[in-house]
Design a protein around this motif. Structure first.
Motif, PDB file in Angstrom:
ATOM      1  N   ASN A  98       0.657  -1.579   0.218  1.00  0.00           N
ATOM      2  CA  ASN A  98      -0.208   0.100   0.257  1.00  0.00           C
ATOM      3  C   ASN A  98       1.059   0.879   0.236  1.00  0.00           C
ATOM      4  O   ASN A  98       2.294   1.082   0.719  1.00  0.00           O
ATOM      5  CB  ASN A  98      -0.787   0.129   1.456  1.00  0.00           C
ATOM      6  N   TRP A  99       0.982   2.013  -0.252  1.00  0.00           N
ATOM      7  CA  TRP A  99       1.380   3.284  -1.238  1.00  0.00           C
ATOM      8  C   TRP A  99       1.050   4.652  -0.673  1.00  0.00           C
ATOM      9  O   TRP A  99      -0.377   4.960  -1.454  1.00  0.00           O
ATOM     10  CB  TRP A  99       2.483   2.866  -1.822  1.00  0.00           C
ATOM     11  N   SER A 100       1.793   5.678  -0.618  1.00  0.00           N
ATOM     12  CA  SER A 100       0.992   7.172  -0.577  1.00  0.00           C
ATOM     13  C   SER A 100       1.931   8.128  -1.318  1.00  0.00           C
ATOM     14  O   SER A 100       3.257   7.530  -0.909  1.00  0.00           O
ATOM     15  CB  SER A 100       0.690   7.437   0.763  1.00  0.00           C
ATOM     16  N   MET A 101       1.598   8.994  -2.012  1.00  0.00           N
ATOM     17  CA  MET A 101       2.919   9.663  -2.692  1.00  0.00           C
ATOM     18  C   MET A 101       2.633  11.034  -2.885  1.00  0.00           C
ATOM     19  O   MET A 101       1.365  11.535  -3.021  1.00  0.00           O
ATOM     20  CB  MET A 101       3.528   9.035  -3.634  1.00  0.00           C
ATOM     21  N   SER A 102       3.068  11.724  -2.551  1.00  0.00           N
ATOM     22  CA  SER A 102       2.936  13.869  -3.059  1.00  0.00           C
ATOM     23  C   SER A 102       4.183  14.180  -3.293  1.00  0.00           C
ATOM     24  O   SER A 102       5.473  13.295  -3.480  1.00  0.00           O
ATOM     25  CB  SER A 102       3.722  14.021  -1.773  1.00  0.00           C
TER      26      SER A 102
END
Length: 147
Positions: A98-102
């Motif tokens: 699971n990933w989150s990116m900005s």
């Protein structure tokens, strides 16, 4: 949507109706394009199969991308973390991919999903179908080399 609401509140219903029709048309065009992408996915390996293959090499894959981009990264247990304010990239990938990116220079996560295929597509600015096609060929050639 705010413009439409404002037009309605100001009594410009016809203008708002035209804006809604335009928005609906664009949404339908986007949906048709997505359906085409999904139909083309049927010719390739299932996304979950590609994600599983990528998960097996996740550490190498993530570190290679970070090094190629020049991002500062670290591991916290099984979580891969990029907190590179200088490059404007903040990324977290947990052990389940699971990933989150900005990418706007702040640590506020703007994009999140699961699976490394969608993350690669987000990095590359490509569609899911393009990445599935490319990664299916990669898996096919890797399997052929193993045989």
């Amino acid at each position: 949507m705010e413009d439409i609401a404002e037009d309605i509140s100001l009594g410009f219903q016809v203008k708002a109706l035209h804006a809604i029709q335009e928005l609906s048309g664009r949404t339908l065009d986007d949906m048709r394009e997505c359906l085409g992408d999904h139909r083309s996915l049927a010719a390739y390996r299932p996304v979950h199969e590609i994600n599983l293959a990528l998960h097996r090499i996740r550490q190498k894959l993530l570190e290679k991308r970070a090094k190629a981009e020049g991002w500062r990264f670290r591991w916290n247990e099984d979580v891969f973390i990029v907190e590179d304010g200088e490059a404007g990239v903040f990324l977290a990938v947990d052990g389940a991919d699971n990933w989150s990116m900005s990418t706007d220079g702040t640590p506020d996560f703007l994009i999140s999903d699961s699976g490394l295929v969608t993350m690669i597509a987000a990095f590359n600015g490509t569609t899911l179908a393009e990445e599935v096609s490319r990664l299916s060929r990669w898996l096919d050639s890797r399997d052929a080399a193993d045989a």
